[in-house]
Write a protein that holds these residues in place. Structure first.
Motif, PDB file in Angstrom:
ATOM      1  N   UNK A 141       0.818  -1.218   0.000  1.00  0.00           N
ATOM      2  CA  UNK A 141       0.000   0.000   0.000  1.00  0.00           C
ATOM      3  C   UNK A 141       0.852   1.268   0.000  1.00  0.00           C
ATOM      4  N   UNK A 142       2.143   1.125   0.249  1.00  0.00           N
ATOM      5  CA  UNK A 142       3.046   2.284   0.318  1.00  0.00           C
ATOM      6  C   UNK A 142       3.712   2.509  -1.033  1.00  0.00           C
ATOM      7  N   UNK A 143       3.881   3.787  -1.391  1.00  0.00           N
ATOM      8  CA  UNK A 143       4.500   4.094  -2.689  1.00  0.00           C
ATOM      9  C   UNK A 143       5.550   5.178  -2.540  1.00  0.00           C
ATOM     10  N   UNK A 144       6.462   5.209  -3.500  1.00  0.00           N
ATOM     11  CA  UNK A 144       7.505   6.237  -3.536  1.00  0.00           C
ATOM     12  C   UNK A 144       7.886   6.481  -4.986  1.00  0.00           C
ATOM     13  N   UNK A 145       7.782   7.732  -5.404  1.00  0.00           N
ATOM     14  CA  UNK A 145       8.145   8.089  -6.777  1.00  0.00           C
ATOM     15  C   UNK A 145       9.656   8.310  -6.849  1.00  0.00           C
ATOM     16  N   UNK A 146      10.303   7.564  -7.692  1.00  0.00           N
ATOM     17  CA  UNK A 146      11.762   7.629  -7.762  1.00  0.00           C
ATOM     18  C   UNK A 146      12.204   8.789  -8.661  1.00  0.00           C
ATOM     19  N   UNK A 147      12.106   9.970  -8.105  1.00  0.00           N
ATOM     20  CA  UNK A 147      12.533  11.167  -8.816  1.00  0.00           C
ATOM     21  C   UNK A 147      12.950  12.202  -7.780  1.00  0.00           C
ATOM     22  N   UNK A 148      13.732  13.185  -8.214  1.00  0.00           N
ATOM     23  CA  UNK A 148      14.183  14.217  -7.287  1.00  0.00           C
ATOM     24  C   UNK A 148      15.114  13.657  -6.224  1.00  0.00           C
ATOM     25  N   UNK A 149      15.026  14.193  -5.030  1.00  0.00           N
ATOM     26  CA  UNK A 149      15.887  13.803  -3.915  1.00  0.00           C
ATOM     27  C   UNK A 149      15.283  12.595  -3.206  1.00  0.00           C
ATOM     28  N   UNK A 150      15.530  11.421  -3.768  1.00  0.00           N
ATOM     29  CA  UNK A 150      14.929  10.189  -3.247  1.00  0.00           C
ATOM     30  C   UNK A 150      15.408   9.889  -1.829  1.00  0.00           C
ATOM     31  N   UNK A 151      16.674  10.125  -1.555  1.00  0.00           N
ATOM     32  CA  UNK A 151      17.210   9.838  -0.217  1.00  0.00           C
ATOM     33  C   UNK A 151      16.526  10.681   0.850  1.00  0.00           C
ATOM     34  N   UNK A 152      16.226  11.935   0.519  1.00  0.00           N
ATOM     35  CA  UNK A 152      15.510  12.811   1.459  1.00  0.00           C
ATOM     36  C   UNK A 152      14.106  12.279   1.707  1.00  0.00           C
ATOM     37  N   UNK A 153      13.412  11.924   0.634  1.00  0.00           N
ATOM     38  CA  UNK A 153      12.040  11.416   0.759  1.00  0.00           C
ATOM     39  C   UNK A 153      12.022  10.111   1.543  1.00  0.00           C
ATOM     40  N   UNK A 154      12.978   9.245   1.279  1.00  0.00           N
ATOM     41  CA  UNK A 154      13.051   7.956   1.961  1.00  0.00           C
ATOM     42  C   UNK A 154      13.248   8.152   3.469  1.00  0.00           C
ATOM     43  N   UNK A 155      14.121   9.078   3.825  1.00  0.00           N
ATOM     44  CA  UNK A 155      14.362   9.373   5.235  1.00  0.00           C
ATOM     45  C   UNK A 155      13.110   9.944   5.889  1.00  0.00           C
ATOM     46  N   UNK A 156      12.407  10.805   5.147  1.00  0.00           N
ATOM     47  CA  UNK A 156      11.164  11.385   5.657  1.00  0.00           C
ATOM     48  C   UNK A 156      10.144  10.284   5.957  1.00  0.00           C
ATOM     49  N   UNK A 157      10.010   9.331   5.041  1.00  0.00           N
ATOM     50  CA  UNK A 157       9.037   8.258   5.217  1.00  0.00           C
ATOM     51  C   UNK A 157       9.433   7.320   6.350  1.00  0.00           C
ATOM     52  N   UNK A 158      10.719   7.109   6.538  1.00  0.00           N
ATOM     53  CA  UNK A 158      11.186   6.270   7.642  1.00  0.00           C
ATOM     54  C   UNK A 158      10.691   6.817   8.984  1.00  0.00           C
ATOM     55  N   UNK A 159      10.681   8.136   9.104  1.00  0.00           N
ATOM     56  CA  UNK A 159      10.238   8.722  10.361  1.00  0.00           C
ATOM     57  C   UNK A 159       8.737   8.544  10.592  1.00  0.00           C
ATOM     58  N   UNK A 160       7.957   8.441   9.518  1.00  0.00           N
ATOM     59  CA  UNK A 160       6.537   8.097   9.696  1.00  0.00           C
ATOM     60  C   UNK A 160       6.417   6.695  10.287  1.00  0.00           C
ATOM     61  N   UNK A 161       7.239   5.783   9.793  1.00  0.00           N
ATOM     62  CA  UNK A 161       7.265   4.419  10.323  1.00  0.00           C
ATOM     63  C   UNK A 161       7.707   4.442  11.789  1.00  0.00           C
ATOM     64  N   UNK A 162       8.709   5.249  12.096  1.00  0.00           N
ATOM     65  CA  UNK A 162       9.195   5.373  13.472  1.00  0.00           C
ATOM     66  C   UNK A 162       8.102   5.918  14.398  1.00  0.00           C
ATOM     67  N   UNK A 163       7.304   6.856  13.891  1.00  0.00           N
ATOM     68  CA  UNK A 163       6.204   7.386  14.702  1.00  0.00           C
ATOM     69  C   UNK A 163       5.187   6.293  15.037  1.00  0.00           C
ATOM     70  N   UNK A 164       4.964   5.384  14.113  1.00  0.00           N
ATOM     71  CA  UNK A 164       4.064   4.259  14.397  1.00  0.00           C
ATOM     72  C   UNK A 164       4.594   3.429  15.558  1.00  0.00           C
ATOM     73  N   UNK A 165       5.908   3.193  15.561  1.00  0.00           N
ATOM     74  CA  UNK A 165       6.525   2.438  16.653  1.00  0.00           C
ATOM     75  C   UNK A 165       6.421   3.199  17.971  1.00  0.00           C
ATOM     76  N   UNK A 166       6.639   4.489  17.943  1.00  0.00           N
ATOM     77  CA  UNK A 166       6.555   5.309  19.163  1.00  0.00           C
ATOM     78  C   UNK A 166       5.163   5.230  19.772  1.00  0.00           C
ATOM     79  N   UNK A 167       4.135   5.349  18.943  1.00  0.00           N
ATOM     80  CA  UNK A 167       2.781   5.335  19.484  1.00  0.00           C
ATOM     81  C   UNK A 167       2.314   3.927  19.842  1.00  0.00           C
TER      82      UNK A 167
END
Length: 244
Positions: A141-167
């Motif tokens: 269900x998760x998607x990521x468009x491989x364009x632009x600054x992919x490493x930045x976007x990937x790191x951003x999404x990782x923190x959403x996953x981390x927030x799930x763990x925190x809660x």
């Protein structure tokens, strides 16, 4: 990983190590489908497998009050190809290949579908019943468009996953402080779960709103979420005992 035969697209993708049968051992109490599958996973892991392919499931009947399964313990050559749910682990970070949903007509650069599940574990004569909480990321269900600054976007999404763990950890903390019994766990658990879901969504929304408006704030959020993970370490073992 737990798979069904129809999930396998190529029989050359794995090697079968052993066939595993989890049956009623007599006077079994902890034998829900989730618990039986967990038992099979542990047995397969001890044999060096990284997945099980569940071939047959027998529901409780007149002969047994337990679920029973027959599965193959297998070694997948490419785990990522078949992985649909990723359990949160501090050492296992998301990669581009984990985002498997179609990106066509999607409004954002990426979207992470993650949250936590609550798995009931029946008690035994010696052990109290409990709940096991697992944080997971849904690759399909998760998607990521491989364009632009992919490493930045990937790191951003990782923190959403981390927030799930925190809660998920915050949920565990509140549940442990709620004086849970078999009689009240459903009502109290639902109340706490709903409140945690609201708080988690609000935090994710705030995160996106601030960083979308100013990407330089990503570093501040990196540090904020790192601190939140550190503060909730006492609840990293996400099990909740329930008094009878």
């Amino acid at each position: 990983m737990v798979l069904k035969p129809e999930n396998i697209t190529n029989n050359q993708d794995y090697t079968t190590i052993a066939e595993i049968g989890i049956k009623d051992k007599g006077l079994s109490i902890s034998c829900t489908l989730e618990e039986v599958i967990r038992t099979a996973q542990k047995e397969a892991s001890s044999l060096g497998a990284n997945a099980i392919i569940v071939k047959k499931i027998k529901s409780p009947d007149a002969w047994s009050t337990c679920y029973r399964i027959l599965a193959d313990a297998v070694y997948l050559r490419d785990v990522q190809k078949y992985q649909s749910l990723i359990i949160w682990d501090k050492e296992r970070k998301l990669v581009v290949a984990d985002f498997k949903a179609d990106t066509a007509n999607r409004p954002f650069e990426a979207a992470t579908y993650s949250g936590f599940n609550i798995i009931p574990v029946a008690g035994t004569l010696k052990e109290l019943p409990k709940l096991i909480v697992e944080t997971s990321f849904d690759s399909n269900r998760s998607y990521l468009k491989q364009r632009g600054n992919v490493s930045f976007v990937l790191k951003h999404e990782q923190l959403h996953f981390d927030l799930s763990e925190i809660y998920a950890r915050k949920f565990v903390e509140r549940m442990r402080n709620a004086s849970l019994t078999v009689k009240n766990v459903s009502e109290r658990g639902n109340e706490i779960f709903k409140q945690i879901q609201i708080e988690m969504q609000n935090m994710n929304d705030l995160y996106d709103t601030e960083v979308y408006a100013d990407t330089t704030l990503q570093t501040r959020w990196d540090n904020k979420i790192k601190i939140m993970l550190s503060e909730t370490v006492p609840f990293e073992d996400k099990s909740i005992s329930i008094r009878r």
